[in-house]
Design a protein around this motif. Structure first.
Motif, mmCIF file in Angstrom:
data_model
loop_
_atom_site.group_PDB
_atom_site.id
_atom_site.type_symbol
_atom_site.label_atom_id
_atom_site.label_comp_id
_atom_site.label_asym_id
_atom_site.label_seq_id
_atom_site.Cartn_x
_atom_site.Cartn_y
_atom_site.Cartn_z
ATOM 1 N N ALA C 63 72.723 20.942 44.087
ATOM 2 C CA ALA C 63 73.703 20.007 44.646
ATOM 3 C C ALA C 63 73.085 19.410 45.907
ATOM 4 N N GLY C 64 72.264 18.406 45.709
ATOM 5 C CA GLY C 64 71.555 17.789 46.829
ATOM 6 C C GLY C 64 72.525 17.207 47.849
ATOM 7 N N GLY C 65 72.376 17.623 49.087
ATOM 8 C CA GLY C 65 73.253 17.156 50.149
ATOM 9 C C GLY C 65 74.207 18.227 50.634
ATOM 10 N N ARG C 66 74.523 19.186 49.773
ATOM 11 C CA ARG C 66 75.351 20.300 50.247
ATOM 12 C C ARG C 66 74.502 21.226 51.123
ATOM 13 N N ALA C 67 75.158 21.843 52.102
ATOM 14 C CA ALA C 67 74.439 22.675 53.061
ATOM 15 C C ALA C 67 74.489 24.153 52.732
ATOM 16 N N PRO C 161 71.641 24.212 47.548
ATOM 17 C CA PRO C 161 71.109 23.048 48.286
ATOM 18 C C PRO C 161 69.683 22.699 47.843
ATOM 19 N N PHE C 162 69.225 21.532 48.302
ATOM 20 C CA PHE C 162 67.814 21.173 48.176
ATOM 21 C C PHE C 162 66.926 22.284 48.724
ATOM 22 N N ALA C 163 65.722 22.439 48.178
ATOM 23 C CA ALA C 163 64.695 23.242 48.831
ATOM 24 C C ALA C 163 64.100 22.418 49.975
ATOM 25 N N PRO C 164 63.614 23.089 51.037
ATOM 26 C CA PRO C 164 63.104 22.336 52.194
ATOM 27 C C PRO C 164 62.024 21.325 51.825
ATOM 28 N N GLY C 165 61.115 21.723 50.942
ATOM 29 C CA GLY C 165 60.015 20.827 50.613
ATOM 30 C C GLY C 165 60.444 19.534 49.935
ATOM 31 N N GLN C 166 61.631 19.550 49.318
ATOM 32 C CA GLN C 166 62.118 18.321 48.676
ATOM 33 C C GLN C 166 62.544 17.262 49.685
ATOM 34 N N VAL C 167 62.930 17.700 50.865
ATOM 35 C CA VAL C 167 63.523 16.772 51.828
ATOM 36 C C VAL C 167 62.815 16.822 53.176
ATOM 37 N N ALA C 171 66.602 13.852 56.616
ATOM 38 C CA ALA C 171 67.395 14.789 57.414
ATOM 39 C C ALA C 171 68.504 15.432 56.577
ATOM 40 N N ALA C 172 68.216 15.747 55.316
ATOM 41 C CA ALA C 172 69.222 16.365 54.446
ATOM 42 C C ALA C 172 69.204 17.881 54.611
ATOM 43 N N PRO C 173 70.357 18.525 54.448
ATOM 44 C CA PRO C 173 70.400 19.987 54.511
ATOM 45 C C PRO C 173 69.551 20.606 53.400
ATOM 46 N N SER C 174 68.988 21.765 53.688
ATOM 47 C CA SER C 174 68.159 22.455 52.700
ATOM 48 C C SER C 174 68.295 23.954 52.875
ATOM 49 N N MET C 175 67.789 24.697 51.894
ATOM 50 C CA MET C 175 67.791 26.154 51.967
ATOM 51 C C MET C 175 66.626 26.675 51.142
ATOM 52 N N PRO C 176 65.820 27.582 51.702
ATOM 53 C CA PRO C 176 64.690 28.099 50.938
ATOM 54 C C PRO C 176 65.167 28.851 49.682
ATOM 55 N N PRO C 177 64.510 28.633 48.545
ATOM 56 C CA PRO C 177 64.901 29.343 47.315
ATOM 57 C C PRO C 177 64.963 30.865 47.487
#
Lengths: 206, 206, 206, 206
Positions: C63-67, C161-167, C171-177
């Motif tokens: 869910a890209g954009g969710r934190a 959330p997105f993985a950090p490397g994707q964004v 400035a989108a929220p991300s979370m390491p897998p």
């Protein structure tokens, strides 16, 4: 007391600029449109100041994505364009004025301006950054003019949200130009009548 | 080349501060904790500079709500606290240094620092405002020290997101301190090795 | 108790999908990748259920954009694609299952799953909508399978959330897998061990 | 064709509710205020339907924080209150209607309604979740009434942003009730005149 408001022409592919729409609805002021072009925006401002000899100058610009009217606190000596201006120029990390100070603070009473807008029911707040595009460029140009040539003028910058029609198919915040104009009217009244600013909480943690 | 990193103690009711957690994980640097107190933060920084005699100083602070690591571009001469600091002081619209310039630009290569963090896979960007709380206060204090006493030092400020554990029950963006530390490691390497900055797009429209 | 986790292949131009990265890091479960394709995703899920005969199935998607990690509450009988899927199909306002009920609730204990993720320090919350793209499609397909053929299975969907490397450059929220995997581990443990759900506040005003 | 619009009374400490402000400005409809109370809201709606015998019913509620007018697609059979309602009740994970289906889809042409609002310049979009508070409760109650007793009625729910005066001192998105009323007017016209919906992209990835 003569008040000069400036608004910008449309940019970034838009057909309207809410800053100019709103400025045209404020009664009792001189309203001048400036181009969204580095350099030329400041030149047009200087001409307007020479022509109208105002005591208060508030430049107004669009801050797409912001939800409220924001009174800018500080102009920085930096042009760093994320997109080209309307003349196709895209300066990166250049000064607005070579040899100028790193920044100027607005000489409007920014807290009182915010309080005045809120008092007429319009969402407003202090902003700590006007960005690094033509808005900040014009704001810095205004404050540099005041600092070096026209210390009798009180000046500042106000950013306004998108107009609703610009973002009808996007979920971005917007505000009708007529409502923005009510805030601007309250702001120029506060700016024209106050000596010094109100002591109000309005800072930003980051 | 000696590098000094500072991180803040917790504030605003939190039990950790991700800036200090991350700084402690960066190899090969001097790490010093500073209090979240106007005045005292700068004093502690000055002591640490005197003790370690660094050539690069990066102060690091928490920017709760931001999603990425942000390299700050400009420190303003303004204390305007939305909440009290850890000593209960809440200055409103006061200068950091009476008679100091309105602002200082960071002397780190900010674009290169952002590029270095991104190159190791950590979301990062340039920020145009460090706020008006103790973070900006410390940043301004650092740049004033450099400008007036230690022009041999390259200095700047980096803001970091919440740590995940701080916001487990809120939908706020976060970043693990270990990932932040990877960005900081890349940033201090870039800051230590470069003369001048990269010419990269990184401005803000507003 | 056999637990099946599914993750998606990359889509929308990305080279990784954090759901699959994270699922691969959860110990003690069967992990299966599904295509980001309407129809085929559910077929692959049904094959995996037949092969592994699990008692708990959790499908995971980006869910890209969710934190934070979000445990979905309800799957709706609606395919309405904003972009084409990986096979180029873009259904608009079609049912997932013709004649199926308008929605199914997850049979995971969603509040307990959220509490379990938070207890290991990972930001998490209940979500009231899994969207109308392939994620919701797969979620509905899973719950329809459970409702019509396999009532012995407890099932649900988790968005990450997105993985950090994707964004890195956004400035989108991300979370390491790896952090997401800690949450998923806690979630499948809660889902495997509980009868009924916790009575916790977790609703949404809108 | 008789159209019934409902708006809510204020809640959560507010003195106005923009849904009611806007509904009162729509010409040619029956406007009824409903309490922000689980159960009582649906009872008031049923009374109004019995009294006015409408062919189109649109319930309207406040979605504080949203930037545009959102036409809701699906009502779920779930009361899960994050805060107490105006009668002090706070149900957690209870059905709206015991034994009712998990969800009902709106029978308004939601895509056409969004297109109609945009066509008059008002930002609007489809929403996939009306939350789990009294708004969703009323929406579900309406659709259950239609499904079980009044299949001749076309019904749905529209969420609207804060009014500007509610958030003058916050940077939250807002929209003047007069502008919301223009959107609602366009929406009820579309809902009254169309058979079937437009085939337009309007889905959500998550």
């Amino acid at each position: 007391m003569t008040v000069l408001l400036t608004g910008f022409e449309p940019f970034d592919g838009d057909t309207v600029n809410p800053s100019w729409e709103a400025v045209g609805l404020v009664p009792g002021v001189r309203a001048v449109q400036v181009p969204c072009v580095f350099g030329a925006a400041v030149e047009r401002l200087r001409e307007a100041v020479a022509e109208h000899d105002p005591r208060v100058v508030v430049c107004v610009g669009q801050a797409g994505g912001r939800a409220d009217v924001t009174v800018e606190r500080v102009a920085v000596n930096l042009d760093d364009a994320r997109i080209p201006d309307n003349a196709g120029r895209q300066p990166i990390d250049e000064p607005v004025v070579r040899g100028g100070p790193a920044a100027y603070f607005a000489t409007l009473p920014v807290k009182a301006c915010v309080a005045a807008a809120r008092a007429v029911g319009v969402p407003a707040s202090v902003s700590q950054s006007a960005g690094t595009f033509v808005c900040n460029h014009l704001f810095y140009g205004l404050m540099h003019l005041i600092a070096t040539e026209r210390p009798d003028i009180r000046g500042g910058f106000v950013h306004v949200p998108f107009a609703p029609g610009q973002v009808a198919d996007r979920a971005a915040p917007s505000m009708p130009p007529a409502l923005v104009a009510e805030a601007l009217t309250a702001i120029v009244t506060a700016a024209s009548s106050m000596d010094g600013d109100l002591r109000l909480v309005g800072g930003s943690l980051h």
